[in-house]
Design a protein around this motif. Structure first.
Motif, PDB file in Angstrom:
ATOM      1  N   LEU A  22     -21.881  28.451 -18.151  1.00 22.52           N
ATOM      2  CA  LEU A  22     -22.323  28.025 -16.830  1.00 22.52           C
ATOM      3  C   LEU A  22     -21.475  26.835 -16.387  1.00 22.52           C
ATOM      4  CD1 LEU A  22     -24.279  28.174 -14.441  1.00 22.52           C
ATOM      5  CD2 LEU A  22     -25.853  26.705 -15.728  1.00 22.52           C
ATOM      6  N   ASN A  23     -20.796  27.001 -15.264  1.00 18.82           N
ATOM      7  CA  ASN A  23     -19.951  25.940 -14.715  1.00 18.82           C
ATOM      8  C   ASN A  23     -20.444  25.595 -13.313  1.00 18.82           C
ATOM      9  OD1 ASN A  23     -17.976  24.193 -13.846  1.00 18.82           O
ATOM     10  ND2 ASN A  23     -16.250  25.538 -14.308  1.00 18.82           N
ATOM     11  N   LEU A  24     -21.035  24.396 -13.179  1.00 17.50           N
ATOM     12  CA  LEU A  24     -21.536  23.904 -11.892  1.00 17.50           C
ATOM     13  C   LEU A  24     -20.805  22.630 -11.485  1.00 17.50           C
ATOM     14  CD1 LEU A  24     -25.385  24.405 -12.496  1.00 17.50           C
ATOM     15  CD2 LEU A  24     -23.829  25.913 -11.244  1.00 17.50           C
ATOM     16  N   SER A  25     -19.609  22.439 -11.995  1.00 20.22           N
ATOM     17  CA  SER A  25     -18.866  21.214 -11.699  1.00 20.22           C
ATOM     18  C   SER A  25     -18.505  21.125 -10.222  1.00 20.22           C
ATOM     19  CB  SER A  25     -17.591  21.161 -12.542  1.00 20.22           C
ATOM     20  OG  SER A  25     -16.721  22.239 -12.224  1.00 20.22           O
ATOM     21  N   GLN A  26     -18.213  19.912  -9.762  1.00 20.42           N
ATOM     22  CA  GLN A  26     -17.823  19.622  -8.377  1.00 20.42           C
ATOM     23  C   GLN A  26     -18.983  19.710  -7.379  1.00 20.42           C
ATOM     24  OE1 GLN A  26     -14.679  18.642  -8.629  1.00 20.42           O
ATOM     25  NE2 GLN A  26     -14.625  19.505 -10.688  1.00 20.42           N
ATOM     26  N   LEU A  59     -25.111  25.414 -27.967  1.00 18.19           N
ATOM     27  CA  LEU A  59     -24.063  24.804 -27.155  1.00 18.19           C
ATOM     28  C   LEU A  59     -22.898  24.324 -28.022  1.00 18.19           C
ATOM     29  CD1 LEU A  59     -24.023  24.445 -24.087  1.00 18.19           C
ATOM     30  CD2 LEU A  59     -24.640  22.044 -24.421  1.00 18.19           C
ATOM     31  N   ARG A  60     -21.698  24.792 -27.655  1.00 18.35           N
ATOM     32  CA  ARG A  60     -20.482  24.387 -28.374  1.00 18.35           C
ATOM     33  C   ARG A  60     -19.561  23.529 -27.501  1.00 18.35           C
ATOM     34  NH1 ARG A  60     -19.200  26.879 -32.967  1.00 18.35           N
ATOM     35  NH2 ARG A  60     -16.957  26.632 -32.568  1.00 18.35           N
ATOM     36  N   SER A  61     -19.678  23.665 -26.181  1.00 18.61           N
ATOM     37  CA  SER A  61     -18.824  22.906 -25.280  1.00 18.61           C
ATOM     38  C   SER A  61     -19.671  22.332 -24.144  1.00 18.61           C
ATOM     39  CB  SER A  61     -17.715  23.804 -24.712  1.00 18.61           C
ATOM     40  OG  SER A  61     -16.927  23.104 -23.770  1.00 18.61           O
ATOM     41  N   LEU A  62     -19.518  21.018 -23.909  1.00 12.30           N
ATOM     42  CA  LEU A  62     -20.296  20.338 -22.880  1.00 12.30           C
ATOM     43  C   LEU A  62     -19.392  19.359 -22.132  1.00 12.30           C
ATOM     44  CD1 LEU A  62     -22.964  19.543 -21.483  1.00 12.30           C
ATOM     45  CD2 LEU A  62     -23.372  17.947 -23.379  1.00 12.30           C
ATOM     46  N   SER A  63     -19.283  19.529 -20.822  1.00 10.84           N
ATOM     47  CA  SER A  63     -18.442  18.653 -20.010  1.00 10.84           C
ATOM     48  C   SER A  63     -19.276  17.990 -18.923  1.00 10.84           C
ATOM     49  CB  SER A  63     -17.291  19.439 -19.382  1.00 10.84           C
ATOM     50  OG  SER A  63     -16.442  18.576 -18.657  1.00 10.84           O
ATOM     51  N   LEU A  64     -19.290  16.649 -18.974  1.00 11.87           N
ATOM     52  CA  LEU A  64     -19.991  15.844 -17.979  1.00 11.87           C
ATOM     53  C   LEU A  64     -19.084  14.720 -17.500  1.00 11.87           C
ATOM     54  CD1 LEU A  64     -23.477  15.637 -19.746  1.00 11.87           C
ATOM     55  CD2 LEU A  64     -22.920  16.998 -17.730  1.00 11.87           C
ATOM     56  N   THR A 112     -31.265  28.960 -23.406  1.00  5.46           N
ATOM     57  CA  THR A 112     -30.931  28.639 -24.793  1.00  5.46           C
ATOM     58  C   THR A 112     -29.738  29.435 -25.335  1.00  5.46           C
ATOM     59  OG1 THR A 112     -32.621  30.220 -25.515  1.00  5.46           O
ATOM     60  CG2 THR A 112     -33.267  27.908 -25.362  1.00  5.46           C
ATOM     61  N   GLY A 113     -29.272  30.405 -24.581  1.00  7.08           N
ATOM     62  CA  GLY A 113     -28.095  31.158 -25.010  1.00  7.08           C
ATOM     63  C   GLY A 113     -26.792  30.502 -24.605  1.00  7.08           C
ATOM     64  N   LEU A 114     -26.848  29.403 -23.849  1.00  9.73           N
ATOM     65  CA  LEU A 114     -25.639  28.746 -23.374  1.00  9.73           C
ATOM     66  C   LEU A 114     -24.751  28.276 -24.526  1.00  9.73           C
ATOM     67  CD1 LEU A 114     -26.669  26.558 -20.287  1.00  9.73           C
ATOM     68  CD2 LEU A 114     -25.261  28.622 -20.312  1.00  9.73           C
ATOM     69  N   VAL A 115     -23.479  28.623 -24.420  1.00 10.34           N
ATOM     70  CA  VAL A 115     -22.464  28.166 -25.370  1.00 10.34           C
ATOM     71  C   VAL A 115     -21.553  27.133 -24.714  1.00 10.34           C
ATOM     72  CG1 VAL A 115     -20.483  28.908 -26.770  1.00 10.34           C
ATOM     73  CG2 VAL A 115     -22.530  30.341 -26.643  1.00 10.34           C
ATOM     74  N   SER A 116     -21.379  27.252 -23.388  1.00 10.65           N
ATOM     75  CA  SER A 116     -20.518  26.332 -22.644  1.00 10.65           C
ATOM     76  C   SER A 116     -21.212  25.911 -21.361  1.00 10.65           C
ATOM     77  CB  SER A 116     -19.173  27.008 -22.329  1.00 10.65           C
ATOM     78  OG  SER A 116     -18.358  26.176 -21.534  1.00 10.65           O
ATOM     79  N   LEU A 117     -21.234  24.582 -21.115  1.00 10.57           N
ATOM     80  CA  LEU A 117     -21.882  24.043 -19.918  1.00 10.57           C
ATOM     81  C   LEU A 117     -21.003  22.956 -19.314  1.00 10.57           C
ATOM     82  CD1 LEU A 117     -24.330  23.699 -18.010  1.00 10.57           C
ATOM     83  CD2 LEU A 117     -25.271  22.074 -19.668  1.00 10.57           C
TER      84      LEU A 117
END
Length: 455
Positions: free
Chosen positions: A377-381, A423-428, A397-402
């Protein structure tokens, strides 16, 4: 290496990729006379001298030696005894020019990779002409020209050929057209133009064709009409427009179509409406508008759709609700608002969703929180998203990348991510979040998190 050597003749496979092994260390393999698979990728401390230590492993079937600048043409003499090799990988070995003469006796060879070896020239192709069992050849980013391709005419079992970034022109089709088994051809970033492309029509057994980043126009596409076995076609950054797509209507087996950064617009998409096997289409950086998406609404097999374009609005998203089989939807840059996300509720099979146009608030995320199949899931910007967004998606709960970068998320909101154990990748990035609090979250609650920003 002592442990490996102790296995003796019972050892069949060794993977030493990325290790610090040196030339003397390979001596320990001499006792492993039945070794069939040896992986020495990224072992940059091995040189020509080390090759001599494996020259006696006559039962080897697979040898991979990626990214090694110490191996030279002279050292490759040691490989000439490995006549049972089926696979040889010398990717990113820049010193092997002139050394392929030593593999001409490998008549059983089925797969050869010399891509990203910018030292390779037409002369290096001549020794390959006798490798009649070759099925896969990777020669991308070399100095090979049309003349070098003439040496491949006798390779009648060749099914995979990668010439990306080579200095070949449409004249190479003279040689390639006699390769009856050819099913995969990559000519991306070559010197192709419309002139001479008429001989493309002879490659009737192709299933995958990459013509991206070439100076070809709609006039070239007319020669694809007879390639009815095509399943994947890449026209990225070519001078293709709406009229050219009319020549694709007969490609009924097409599953993947790459049209990013072309002049294709809404009118051209009507030519694709009959391609019912299409599973993936990339329309990023095109001039497709909401109206054009109606032409795709009947493609029930479509699973992946990239619409990285500011011409797409909520109305366009509404048209896509019939594509219930979609698993990947990229709306980066599209003008989607909170009300537009209502149309996502029908897309229950989505595993990947990107909406990065800046029009969403927390209210729009409520229509995303029930898409339980999502793994990316990518909601950036979307600058108005807050900690409330993290609370609402805590059930995915199935998210691997956010990715919720460039938003108003704060450290206080991180607690809502604790249930996301996969979750394996998280960008904030560019949020009010500190690297220290990210590490605390990782340590206490997210054991699988291996990549996070800020870090």
């Amino acid at each position: 290496m002592d442990v490996i050597s102790s296995q003796g003749s019972s050892l069949l496979s060794v993977d030493l990729s990325g290790s610090d092994i040196t030339d003397p260390g390979l001596i320990y393999l001499k006792n492993c006379m039945n070794l069939q698979d040896l992986n020495l990728n990224y072992c940059d401390r091995i040189s020509d001298r080390g090759l001599k230590n494996i020259s006696g492993l006559s039962k080897l079937k697979s040898l991979t030696f990626r990214r090694n600048s110490a191996i030279t043409a002279e050292g490759m003499i040691a490989l000439s005894s490995l006549v049972n090799l089926l696979k040889l990988d010398l990717e990113k070995c820049p010193g092997i020019h002139g050394g392929l003469i030593h593999i001409k006796g490998m008549t059983k060879l089925e797969s050869l990779s010399i891509k990203w070896c910018n030292c390779i020239t037409d002369a290096d192709m001549k020794p390959l002409s006798g490798l009649t069992n070759l099925k896969s050849l990777q020669v991308s980013c070399s100095k090979v020209t049309d003349f070098g391709i003439t040496y491949l005419k006798g390779l009648q079992r060749l099914s995979v050929l990668n010439l990306e970034g080579c200095s070949v022109t449409a004249a190479c089709f003279d040689s390639l057209s006699v390769l009856a088994s050819l099913s995969y051809l990559n000519l991306s970033r070559c010197n192709l133009s419309d002139d001479g492309c008429e001989k493309l029509s002879n490659l009737v057994n192709l299933k995958v064709l990459n013509l991206g980043l070439n100076d070809i126009t709609d006039a070239c596409l007319i020669h694809l009409k007879g390639l009815t076995n095509l399943e994947s076609l890449n026209l990225d950054s070519c001078r293709i427009g709406d009229d050219g797509l009319a020549h694709l209507t007969g490609l009924q087996n097409l599953k993947c179509l790459e049209l990013s950064d072309t002049d294709v617009g809404s009118n051209g998409l009507r030519h694709l409406s009959g391609l019912h096997k299409l599973e993936s289409i990339n329309l990023a950086f095109t001039v497709v508008t909401d109206g054009g998406l109606r032409e795709l609404s009947g493609l029930a097999s479509l699973k992946s759709l990239n619409l990285d374009a500011r011409q797409i609005t909520d109305a366009g998203l509404a048209v896509l609700t019939s594509l219930t089989g979609l698993t990947h939807l990229d709306l980066f840059g599209a003008r989607i608002t909170d009300s537009g996300t209502n149309h996502l509720q029908n897309l229950k099979n989505l595993r990947s969703l990107e909406i990065c146009g800046g029009g969403l608030t927390d209210a729009g995320v409520k229509n995303i929180k029930d898409l339980s199949s999502l793994s990316l899931l990518n909601l950036s910007q979307n600058y108005n998203l807050t900690d409330k967004t993290l609370e609402m998606i805590s059930g995915l709960t199935g998210l691997v990348s956010l990715n919720v970068s460039n938003s108003r998320v704060t450290n206080a909101g991180l607690r809502h991510l604790k249930p996301l154990k996969n979750l394996r990748s998280l960008s904030l990035e560019s949020c009010k979040v500190t690297a220290n609090d990210m590490r605390k979250l990782q340590s206490a609650s997210l054991p699988n998190l291996v990549n996070f920003r800020p870090e």
